[in-house]
Write an enzyme that holds these catalytic residues in place. Structure first.
Site, PDB file in Angstrom:
ATOM      1  N   ASP A  99       0.821  -1.227   0.000  1.00  0.00           N
ATOM      2  CA  ASP A  99       0.000   0.000   0.000  1.00  0.00           C
ATOM      3  C   ASP A  99       0.847   1.266   0.000  1.00  0.00           C
ATOM      4  O   ASP A  99       0.480   2.261  -0.629  1.00  0.00           O
ATOM      5  CB  ASP A  99      -0.902   0.030   1.246  1.00  0.00           C
TER       6      ASP A  99
HETATM    7  P1  TAP Z   1       0.831  -3.921   3.139  1.00  0.00           P
HETATM    8  O1  TAP Z   1       0.168  -2.971   2.207  1.00  0.00           O
HETATM    9  O2  TAP Z   1      -0.006  -4.576   4.152  1.00  0.00           O
HETATM   10  O3  TAP Z   1       1.552  -5.012   2.241  1.00  0.00           O
HETATM   11  C1  TAP Z   1       2.333  -5.991   2.820  1.00  0.00           C
HETATM   12  C2  TAP Z   1       2.812  -6.901   1.718  1.00  0.00           C
HETATM   13  O4  TAP Z   1       3.742  -7.788   2.320  1.00  0.00           O
HETATM   14  C3  TAP Z   1       1.711  -7.715   1.092  1.00  0.00           C
HETATM   15  O5  TAP Z   1       1.582  -7.353  -0.244  1.00  0.00           O
HETATM   16  C4  TAP Z   1       2.168  -9.166   1.269  1.00  0.00           C
HETATM   17  O6  TAP Z   1       2.043  -9.827   0.007  1.00  0.00           O
HETATM   18  C5  TAP Z   1       3.625  -9.017   1.646  1.00  0.00           C
HETATM   19  N1  TAP Z   1       4.065 -10.050   2.593  1.00  0.00           N
HETATM   20  C6  TAP Z   1       3.438 -10.515   3.687  1.00  0.00           C
HETATM   21  N2  TAP Z   1       4.169 -11.461   4.282  1.00  0.00           N
HETATM   22  C7  TAP Z   1       5.305 -11.604   3.550  1.00  0.00           C
HETATM   23  C8  TAP Z   1       6.442 -12.421   3.648  1.00  0.00           C
HETATM   24  N3  TAP Z   1       6.590 -13.326   4.636  1.00  0.00           N
HETATM   25  N4  TAP Z   1       7.403 -12.293   2.715  1.00  0.00           N
HETATM   26  C9  TAP Z   1       7.262 -11.419   1.703  1.00  0.00           C
HETATM   27  N5  TAP Z   1       6.203 -10.606   1.562  1.00  0.00           N
HETATM   28  C10 TAP Z   1       5.232 -10.700   2.480  1.00  0.00           C
HETATM   29  O7  TAP Z   1       2.038  -3.260   3.934  1.00  0.00           O
HETATM   30  P2  TAP Z   1       2.654  -1.799   3.827  1.00  0.00           P
HETATM   31  O8  TAP Z   1       2.981  -1.437   2.415  1.00  0.00           O
HETATM   32  O9  TAP Z   1       3.711  -1.767   4.867  1.00  0.00           O
HETATM   33  O10 TAP Z   1       1.473  -0.847   4.232  1.00  0.00           O
HETATM   34  C11 TAP Z   1       0.993  -0.777   5.548  1.00  0.00           C
HETATM   35  C12 TAP Z   1      -0.514  -0.756   5.530  1.00  0.00           C
HETATM   36  O11 TAP Z   1      -0.976  -0.885   6.871  1.00  0.00           O
HETATM   37  C13 TAP Z   1      -1.044   0.562   5.001  1.00  0.00           C
HETATM   38  O12 TAP Z   1      -2.239   0.339   4.294  1.00  0.00           O
HETATM   39  C14 TAP Z   1      -1.309   1.343   6.268  1.00  0.00           C
HETATM   40  O13 TAP Z   1      -2.291   2.327   6.093  1.00  0.00           O
HETATM   41  C15 TAP Z   1      -1.806   0.227   7.170  1.00  0.00           C
HETATM   42  N6  TAP Z   1      -1.693   0.553   8.583  1.00  0.00           N
HETATM   43  C16 TAP Z   1      -0.519   0.943   9.091  1.00  0.00           C
HETATM   44  C17 TAP Z   1      -0.444   1.324  10.411  1.00  0.00           C
HETATM   45  C18 TAP Z   1       0.847   1.814  10.960  1.00  0.00           C
HETATM   46  S1  TAP Z   1       0.799   2.863  12.170  1.00  0.00           S
HETATM   47  N7  TAP Z   1       1.981   1.426  10.464  1.00  0.00           N
HETATM   48  C19 TAP Z   1      -1.558   1.244  11.242  1.00  0.00           C
HETATM   49  C20 TAP Z   1      -2.746   0.768  10.683  1.00  0.00           C
HETATM   50  C21 TAP Z   1      -2.787   0.428   9.354  1.00  0.00           C
HETATM   51  P3  TAP Z   1       1.987 -11.436  -0.056  1.00  0.00           P
HETATM   52  O14 TAP Z   1       0.880 -11.851   0.842  1.00  0.00           O
HETATM   53  O15 TAP Z   1       1.744 -11.699  -1.494  1.00  0.00           O
HETATM   54  O16 TAP Z   1       3.319 -11.930   0.392  1.00  0.00           O
END
Ligand code: TAP
Length: 456
Positions: free
Chosen positions: A383
């Protein structure tokens, strides 16, 4: 003497917050805060003339043992759950203190503060319990909504406040007021559940921060009831910092806090490119291809995300960065403020692997460098690099600032599948001709790339 010791504790808490504001000083901040808390506990034991010392000591010992073991064993990815539980317990404690003190609390403002603590502490307790269940996957992480949800929530809150008024009118004394006080607690527990149910799993860390602020306010109110200055100071600090953190996280995600809390009631389904459409071709590559690309680059930017934390790949990514640096490649890390699932998640992980702080570059500073970058290596992030945030009005992440990896000469994604990230939406960048995907667990993929770079 007691007031002076409380002053020292209060200063410790303020210094702790200051220390926690930067990864470089966070460890020191934590220690100073803990020292302040220990001092406060010692003061209570030595100056209050406490009764029932033995059960109190047993409770402290049990709490310390459970807290220490759990905190040592918890996985980094489960820290938000842990914070939720700690926070909920704090809110519950504030409510219990208020409940026990009601009968001996003066009328007027102190009684109102005790009732406030009852309501807010109970909401924080049960709300934190639901956030824990969502993050621990003990229940669905999806928003739980039902017809008339906002009205049921508003009505239940009004009933809790109504019982609070009964307690106030009865001066907190007598059977009727005591029964009403218990009713305040029970109904407020329901309010806390209704408050968190409509929040989707991805937004739960933000609600934890908000509930943390609630707990702070409940503790401050309890401090006022007990006439304890330090509780007022500590509670206010937690309330203020929790509120600021909530606002900052919401701003970093480009969404108003009302949308995070109540958005599920007005959502009309994910607009824009929802994931799970028909399969389109992507450029899947092997570790050797990635090693050649990286090994002969001049400048590489690593963009870590949630998947890095899941794979626990921080040490391997550092090993790769060191290898590349030894080959003369300039390597830095682009850190998005909401990458991962908690504030500072990537900073903590990379600090654990002793990545030098000067290689960690915040989003606003890394973006201007990306057009001059040969390769953006996206490790388990999705994301935070998704261009839909800029191009797809109506997408759940529209308006969120992103790390613009598409500006780099080439983009390599390390992920396991074509599954989307947290927001559940397709990432068009995966299909861009300049993008390559190395499928697999990030740690395993990185280890293979490391081996291939060594063989270059
Ligand atoms: P995400 O958009 O959640 O993407 C994580 C990616 O990691 C996924 O595409 C997943 O694809 C991949 N993944 C998961 N496990 C893996 C593994 N073992 N090896 C390789 N890849 C792996 O993460 P992001 O880009 O860090 O974004 C964070 C999201 O969380 C945002 O939408 C943000 O708004 C939200 N959020 C963040 C927070 C805070 S404070 N940080 C709080 C609430 C919400 P696969 O499954 O295909 O591997």
């Amino acid at each position: 003497m007691r007031d002076f010791a409380y002053l020292v504790s209060g200063v410790c808490f303020i210094l702790a917050l200051k220390g926690l504001s930067s990864p470089r000083t966070a460890r020191y901040g934590n220690l100073v805060g803990a020292a302040g808390a220990v001092l406060a506990v010692i003061v209570v034991f030595t100056t209050k003339g406490l009764d029932h010392i033995l059960p109190i000591l047993l409770a402290v010992a049990a709490g310390t043992a459970v807290g220490a073991v759990v905190a040592r064993r918890v996985q980094m990815t489960a820290i938000p759950q842990l914070v939720a539980i700690f926070n909920g317990v704090g809110g519950g404690a504030a409510a219990l203190v208020a409940l026990l003190e009601l009968a001996s609390t003066d009328d007027g403002l102190p009684l109102a503060a005790a009732i406030f603590s009852l309501i807010v502490g109970s909401v924080s307790f049960s709300g934190s319990g639901v956030t824990f269940a969502k993050l621990q996957e003990l229940m669905t992480g999806r928003p739980v909504i039902f017809p008339g949800g906002p009205f049921v929530f508003g009505g239940t809150l009004a009933i809790a406040i109504g019982f609070g008024i009964v307690v106030f009118v009865g001066d907190g004394q007598g059977t009727a007021a005591s029964a009403a006080a218990v009713a305040v607690v029970l109904v407020s527990l329901v309010v806390g559940v209704l408050f968190v149910l409509p929040v989707g799993g991805a937004d739960v860390p933000i609600v934890i921060s908000l509930l943390n602020a609630f707990t702070g306010l409940a503790v401050a109110a309890s401090g006022y009831v007990l006439g304890n200055t330090l509780l007022i100071v500590a509670g206010t600090l937690v309330g203020a910092s929790g509120t600021l953190l909530t606002r900052m996280m919401a701003a970093a995600m480009g969404r108003p806090i009302t949308n995070i809390l109540f958005g599920a009631f007005t959502a009309r389904g994910p607009a824009g490119a929802a994931a799970g459409g028909e399969a389109r071709p992507v450029r899947s590559v092997g570790p050797e291809d990635v090693a050649i690309l990286l090994g002969y680059a001049r400048k590489v930017v690593v963009v870590p995300g949630y998947g890095l934390a899941v794979a626990q790949a921080q040490h391997t990514v550092r090993e790769l960065a060191d290898l590349l640096a030894a080959r003369g490649v300039v390597v830095s890390y682009g850190i998005h403020p909401v990458a991962g699932r908690m504030p500072g998640h990537m900073n903590v992980l990379l600090a654990e692997a002793s990545v030098p702080y000067d290689q960690l570059v915040e989003m606003d500073d890394i973006n201007p460098e990306l057009p001059y970058t040969d390769v953006a290596l996206v490790v388990g992030a999705n994301d935070v690099v998704n261009p839909a945030a800029k191009t797809s009005p109506g997408s759940p992440i529209y308006g969120m600032p992103i790390i613009e990896v598409g500006q780099a000469g080439a983009v390599v994604f390390l992920k396991r599948s074509m599954r989307p990230g947290f927001a559940g939406i397709e990432n068009e960048l995966m299909y861009d001709p300049k993008t390559m995907l190395l499928f697999g667990d990030a740690k395993e993929s990185l280890a293979k790339v490391v081996a291939a770079v060594k063989a270059l």
